[in-house]
Design an enzyme around this catalytic site. Structure first.
Site, mmCIF file in Angstrom:
data_model
loop_
_atom_site.group_PDB
_atom_site.id
_atom_site.type_symbol
_atom_site.label_atom_id
_atom_site.label_comp_id
_atom_site.label_asym_id
_atom_site.label_seq_id
_atom_site.Cartn_x
_atom_site.Cartn_y
_atom_site.Cartn_z
ATOM 1 N N ASP A 27 -6.925 -6.412 -9.452
ATOM 2 C CA ASP A 27 -7.950 -5.856 -8.608
ATOM 3 C C ASP A 27 -8.500 -4.578 -9.109
ATOM 4 O O ASP A 27 -7.967 -3.927 -9.796
ATOM 5 C CB ASP A 27 -7.404 -5.960 -7.168
ATOM 6 N N GLU A 85 -3.182 -5.462 -5.773
ATOM 7 C CA GLU A 85 -1.899 -4.392 -6.032
ATOM 8 C C GLU A 85 -2.096 -2.994 -5.174
ATOM 9 O O GLU A 85 -1.210 -2.186 -4.969
ATOM 10 C CB GLU A 85 -1.543 -4.081 -7.689
ATOM 11 N N GLU A 86 -3.693 -2.750 -4.841
ATOM 12 C CA GLU A 86 -3.954 -1.371 -4.536
ATOM 13 C C GLU A 86 -4.037 -1.192 -3.011
ATOM 14 O O GLU A 86 -4.037 -0.143 -2.540
ATOM 15 C CB GLU A 86 -5.380 -1.054 -5.070
ATOM 16 N N HIS A 120 -7.277 6.480 -10.789
ATOM 17 C CA HIS A 120 -8.017 6.531 -9.536
ATOM 18 C C HIS A 120 -9.094 7.590 -9.680
ATOM 19 O O HIS A 120 -9.569 8.124 -8.694
ATOM 20 C CB HIS A 120 -7.032 6.718 -8.304
#
Length: 397
Positions: A85, A144-145, A370
């Site tokens: 993702d 996962e995020e 990020h």
């Protein structure tokens, strides 16, 4: 080069797969999708994996993919995991010819690299089943995020209950290219959240004695929460409590003491014991302060991802493989206080999760994860590929 894990012929073949990885990585990078919405991503992976010989390809959840390879010899059941993702971030890398084509969404954590490396590993393994043992599964994990996370959703299917071992790795932009960080025990943190709502009594700013100021109460709570870190927990057991939200009042009415305030933040711990200590003491501190000021409140401690726990035995084996393939490149750094939902797999069976350096300051590939300018050096991909294949061969036997 000859070593105990990959023959010279295998290494040469793997090194010839760099363009395969890069091609798929760049497609995935241009077409990022958010957690639980990886429809095109998972379909792309599914279609590519169906082209391989000797595989069974399934969809355990709506946006994940599972690829099974059965070796010619009896052996163990192991999983190789990659997340797929992306994040809700607008990419700022016009220098990349494969910059995200989706407004406000980008692969800002390297999951496009993880997925394409695992695709290459499964392609290689599928062509060498005569030399393999047991059952090797490529786990292309969604979400996962975004807690509760895709790993937990996949584990809840029961498909992984009888696995003997799980392995995964993360490309890391803040580690120099070629570095491999491997350690037993905690590798990432418990990643929890909290919310506190305080109900005071509003009034005129000139007459605070007729009010119960929720700003004062909230400020006292924030200050006291830090004593958990500085005076209650051991300095050898890392804990972070970050209050990231404090909302109260109205800027259009600055002479008004508000009725209520809202606090929220993040808690990071490495052990179950520290996690419980923080939760218990937060509850006690909040109650004590609110009782002292005679205000009502609600406190919600939200459990997030567990800490990834690297099994001592399997991690020693993975370290031996890495040191054989990449001499003088293996380190053992302190555990990360970042979250990682590979922890759901590590709670099912012995597991090892490692970090692979993909940073290169000369190319401006050293921004943190990020970040809108995040990028990774594609030269790191072959390290991940060789580790996937060598671990699969060694641990499935």
């Amino acid at each position: 080069m000859l070593n105990n894990y990959l023959s010279e012929a295998w290494q040469q073949e793997l090194e010839g797969m760099q363009s395969y990885i890069v091609t798929h990585r760049r497609w995935l990078h241009r077409h990022p999708e958010l957690s639980f919405k990886e429809y095109k991503t998972s379909q792309y992976i599914y279609d590519e994996m169906l082209k391989l010989p000797n595989v069974e390809v399934t969809r355990p959840t709506e946006t994940s993919v599972l690829v099974k390879i059965t070796g010619a010899k009896a052996g163990k059941k192991i999983g190789l995991r990659a997340d797929i993702d992306a994040l809700p971030i607008q990419e700022e890398r016009p220098d990349l010819e494969f910059e995200s084509e989706v407004p406000g969404v980008m692969h800002a954590c390297g999951h496009d690299g993880h997925a394409s490396i695992l695709m290459a590993a499964m392609k290689f393994l599928a062509n060498h089943t005569d030399d393999l043992s047991g059952e090797i599964y490529g786990i292309f994990q969604h979400a996962e995020e975004l807690p509760p996370g895709g790993a937990q959703e996949m584990v809840a299917t029961g498909l992984f209950d009888d696995f003997d071992f799980f392995y995964g790795h993360h490309l890391f932009s803040t580690l120099p290219l070629g570095t491999i960080d491997i350690k037993p025990g905690p590798n990432s943190s418990n990643s929890d959240l909290y919310e506190i709502k305080i109900q005071g009594r509003g009034g005129h700013a000139a007459q605070p004695e007729n009010s119960i100021d929720p700003v004062i109460v909230g400020s006292a709570i924030i200050q006291q929460l830090q004593t958990i870190v500085s005076r209650i927990s051991s300095p050898f057991d890392p804990i972070v409590i970050s209050n990231t939200v404090f909302q109260a009042g109205n800027a259009a009415a600055m002479n008004v003491i508000p009725d209520s305030s809202y606090l929220a933040g993040s808690v990071r711990t490495l052990t179950d014991e520290a996690r419980q200590l923080v939760q218990d003491h937060m509850s006690s501190i909040i109650k004590g302060i609110c009782d002292a000021y005679n205000v009502s409140y609600t406190f919600d401690f939200k459990l997030g991802y567990d800490s990834v726990m690297n099994d001592e035995t399997t991690t020693a084996g993975v370290r031996e493989i890495a040191e054989s393939l990449f001499p003088n490149k293996v380190t053992s750094l302190a555990a990360s206080l970042g979250g990682e939902d590979f922890s759901a797999f590590s709670r099912v069976a012995p597991s090892t999760y490692i970090w692979i350096g993909a940073g290169n300051s000369e190319k401006s590939y050293d921004y943190p994860h990020h970040h809108p300018k995040f990028a990774i050096d594609e030269e790191s991909f072959l390290i991940g590929l060789k580790m996937f294949v060598a671990v699969a061969k060694a641990f499935s036997a």
